[in-house]
Each structure stands twice: as structure tokens, then as C-alpha cells.
Design a protein around this motif. Structure first.
Motif, PDB file in Angstrom:
ATOM      1  N   UNK A  34       7.637   0.142 -10.090  1.00  0.00           N
ATOM      2  CA  UNK A  34       6.908  -0.946  -9.431  1.00  0.00           C
ATOM      3  C   UNK A  34       7.459  -1.219  -8.034  1.00  0.00           C
ATOM      4  N   UNK A  35       8.766  -1.112  -7.879  1.00  0.00           N
ATOM      5  CA  UNK A  35       9.382  -1.310  -6.563  1.00  0.00           C
ATOM      6  C   UNK A  35       8.907  -0.240  -5.579  1.00  0.00           C
ATOM      7  N   UNK A  36       8.862   0.999  -6.027  1.00  0.00           N
ATOM      8  CA  UNK A  36       8.410   2.091  -5.161  1.00  0.00           C
ATOM      9  C   UNK A  36       6.920   1.979  -4.860  1.00  0.00           C
ATOM     10  N   UNK A  37       6.121   1.587  -5.848  1.00  0.00           N
ATOM     11  CA  UNK A  37       4.681   1.460  -5.641  1.00  0.00           C
ATOM     12  C   UNK A  37       4.335   0.352  -4.652  1.00  0.00           C
ATOM     13  N   UNK A  38       5.102  -0.733  -4.662  1.00  0.00           N
ATOM     14  CA  UNK A  38       4.850  -1.828  -3.728  1.00  0.00           C
ATOM     15  C   UNK A  38       5.418  -1.548  -2.349  1.00  0.00           C
ATOM     16  N   UNK A  39       6.455  -0.717  -2.269  1.00  0.00           N
ATOM     17  CA  UNK A  39       7.083  -0.425  -0.985  1.00  0.00           C
ATOM     18  C   UNK A  39       8.222  -1.369  -0.663  1.00  0.00           C
ATOM     19  N   UNK A  40       8.756  -2.052  -1.662  1.00  0.00           N
ATOM     20  CA  UNK A  40       9.813  -3.032  -1.424  1.00  0.00           C
ATOM     21  C   UNK A  40      11.144  -2.395  -1.031  1.00  0.00           C
ATOM     22  N   UNK A  55       1.918  -8.774   2.176  1.00  0.00           N
ATOM     23  CA  UNK A  55       0.464  -8.785   2.268  1.00  0.00           C
ATOM     24  C   UNK A  55      -0.129  -7.406   2.541  1.00  0.00           C
ATOM     25  N   UNK A  56       0.718  -6.415   2.812  1.00  0.00           N
ATOM     26  CA  UNK A  56       0.243  -5.083   3.185  1.00  0.00           C
ATOM     27  C   UNK A  56       0.533  -4.078   2.068  1.00  0.00           C
ATOM     28  N   UNK A  57      -0.320  -3.087   1.967  1.00  0.00           N
ATOM     29  CA  UNK A  57      -0.150  -2.022   0.985  1.00  0.00           C
ATOM     30  C   UNK A  57       0.662  -0.908   1.628  1.00  0.00           C
ATOM     31  N   UNK A  58       1.985  -0.967   1.478  1.00  0.00           N
ATOM     32  CA  UNK A  58       2.852   0.011   2.147  1.00  0.00           C
ATOM     33  C   UNK A  58       3.702   0.795   1.145  1.00  0.00           C
ATOM     34  N   UNK A 113       3.656  -0.973 -18.877  1.00  0.00           N
ATOM     35  CA  UNK A 113       4.885  -1.644 -18.450  1.00  0.00           C
ATOM     36  C   UNK A 113       4.924  -1.808 -16.929  1.00  0.00           C
ATOM     37  N   UNK A 114       4.513  -0.773 -16.205  1.00  0.00           N
ATOM     38  CA  UNK A 114       4.506  -0.838 -14.744  1.00  0.00           C
ATOM     39  C   UNK A 114       3.437  -1.818 -14.265  1.00  0.00           C
ATOM     40  N   UNK A 115       2.273  -1.798 -14.905  1.00  0.00           N
ATOM     41  CA  UNK A 115       1.185  -2.697 -14.520  1.00  0.00           C
ATOM     42  C   UNK A 115       1.597  -4.163 -14.665  1.00  0.00           C
ATOM     43  N   UNK A 116       2.399  -4.456 -15.681  1.00  0.00           N
ATOM     44  CA  UNK A 116       2.872  -5.818 -15.880  1.00  0.00           C
ATOM     45  C   UNK A 116       3.844  -6.286 -14.814  1.00  0.00           C
ATOM     46  N   UNK A 117       4.443  -5.357 -14.073  1.00  0.00           N
ATOM     47  CA  UNK A 117       5.392  -5.714 -13.027  1.00  0.00           C
ATOM     48  C   UNK A 117       4.780  -5.695 -11.630  1.00  0.00           C
ATOM     49  N   UNK A 118       3.505  -5.388 -11.544  1.00  0.00           N
ATOM     50  CA  UNK A 118       2.797  -5.412 -10.265  1.00  0.00           C
ATOM     51  C   UNK A 118       2.010  -6.720 -10.150  1.00  0.00           C
ATOM     52  N   UNK A 119       1.706  -7.165  -8.945  1.00  0.00           N
ATOM     53  CA  UNK A 119       0.928  -8.394  -8.796  1.00  0.00           C
ATOM     54  C   UNK A 119      -0.489  -8.232  -9.342  1.00  0.00           C
ATOM     55  N   UNK A 120      -1.042  -9.329  -9.844  1.00  0.00           N
ATOM     56  CA  UNK A 120      -2.386  -9.310 -10.433  1.00  0.00           C
ATOM     57  C   UNK A 120      -3.429  -9.599  -9.370  1.00  0.00           C
ATOM     58  N   UNK A 175      -4.528  -1.514  -6.452  1.00  0.00           N
ATOM     59  CA  UNK A 175      -4.476  -0.359  -5.550  1.00  0.00           C
ATOM     60  C   UNK A 175      -3.173   0.421  -5.736  1.00  0.00           C
ATOM     61  N   UNK A 176      -2.068  -0.296  -5.933  1.00  0.00           N
ATOM     62  CA  UNK A 176      -0.781   0.366  -6.126  1.00  0.00           C
ATOM     63  C   UNK A 176      -0.756   1.150  -7.435  1.00  0.00           C
ATOM     64  N   UNK A 177      -1.416   0.646  -8.462  1.00  0.00           N
ATOM     65  CA  UNK A 177      -1.422   1.323  -9.752  1.00  0.00           C
ATOM     66  C   UNK A 177      -2.161   2.664  -9.693  1.00  0.00           C
ATOM     67  N   UNK A 178      -3.068   2.816  -8.736  1.00  0.00           N
ATOM     68  CA  UNK A 178      -3.760   4.101  -8.599  1.00  0.00           C
ATOM     69  C   UNK A 178      -2.836   5.198  -8.071  1.00  0.00           C
ATOM     70  N   UNK A 179      -1.712   4.824  -7.490  1.00  0.00           N
ATOM     71  CA  UNK A 179      -0.751   5.806  -6.980  1.00  0.00           C
ATOM     72  C   UNK A 179       0.304   6.185  -8.013  1.00  0.00           C
ATOM     73  N   UNK A 180       0.187   5.668  -9.238  1.00  0.00           N
ATOM     74  CA  UNK A 180       1.114   6.003 -10.323  1.00  0.00           C
ATOM     75  C   UNK A 180       0.526   7.144 -11.151  1.00  0.00           C
TER      76      UNK A 180
END
Length: 142
Positions: free
Chosen positions: A33-39, A47-50, A104-111, A117-122
Motif C-alpha cells: 500500500x505504501x508503494x502503491x500510494x507513493x508515500x 492529493x496526487x496519484x504518484x 488486505x492491500x485494498x483495506x489499507x488504501x483510501x476509499x 486507481x492505485x489498486x489497478x497497479x497491484x
């Protein structure tokens, strides 16, 4: 000094491979989830999809600690009255290990739209093989 705002054209996406063998489900999902969000990037903006692309291999070898294999259950409703279904995670991990990791990853991403959009990159795979060799993914230890 002004605040840096990442532009859509400036974002570079890297491909990472996470090996789930011997790792706990929560630690794996947190890293993904950290990698998918770009944190993990210094240019992160909430606010950006990075985020980056994540490939999870050996999903069937993920570990659940304690009695979670027998006690933890996945619930879903069929839409009919009284048709609430439940499946133990031991059975779910044996039949659909990709779904366990994705949930599990979906539960750690924002709703919101960023999380969807981030979940499509998993990309989650049961075995050690994946079809993304052309993207030159980098192995990531956690």
C-alpha cells in the motif's frame, strides 16, 4: 519557499516485486500500500496519484499469525435474504491466495478514486513466476 506540487507528467512509475514467502499478511499489505500510494517518494502529495506498480509473488506462502487461519473469516452477501456466506481464511488461502492479498492491500488504501486507481497497479500471483519481466521490476525487501 513554495510547496512542491507534483504534475502528472513529472511522475515516474517504477515496478517493484514483493516476495510474500514467509512474510506476514499485514506487513506485506502495508509495504504494498505504501508503494502503491507513493508515500516512499520525496515528491509525495496526498492529493496526487504518484504511486508505483507492485507485483506480489508467492501469494500462497503468506503467513497469518496466531489462530487467524481458523478464526478469521471472510464474509460476503449473495443478495438474497439470509444468504450471508462465510469462508475461513485457511480455505480462502488454499483456493484463492491472490484474493487474500488483494483484499488486505485494498483495506489499507483510501476509499476514494485515488485508492481505486492505485489498486489497478497491484498485480498478485500465486507462484514465483510473473509475466512482467519486460518492465524490469526491482526486487524490494521489507
Amino acid at each position: 519557499m513554495s510547496t512542491y506540487m507534483p504534475k502528472a507528467g513529472e511522475i515516474t512509475r517504477t515496478w517493484y516485486v514483493l516476495d510474500a514467502e514467509g512474510k506476514t499478511l499485514g506487513a506485506l499489505a502495508t509495504e504494498a500500500a505504501t508503494l502503491l500510494r507513493g508515500k516512499h517518494k520525496p515528491t509525495f502529495a496526498p492529493h496526487a496519484d504518484c504511486g508505483d506498480f507492485v507485483i506480489v509473488i508467492n501469494a500462497e506462502k503468506v503467513i497469518l499469525t496466531g489462530n487467524k487461519l481458523e478464526d478469521k473469516k471472510y464474509y460476503h452477501h449473495t443478495g438474497y435474504i439470509g444468504h450471508m456466506k462465510e469462508v475461513k481464511y485457511a480455505d480462502l488461502l488454499a483456493t484463492k491466495p491472490e484474493f487474500v492479498v488483494t483484499k488486505a492491500v485494498k483495506g489499507m488504501l483510501p476509499s476514494n478514486t485515488l485508492g481505486r486507481k492505485a489498486l489497478t497497479r497491484l498485480h498478485v500471483y500465486k507462484g514465483a513466476e510473473h509475466p512482467h519481466a519486460a518492465q524490469a521490476p526491482v526486487a524490494r525487501e521489507f
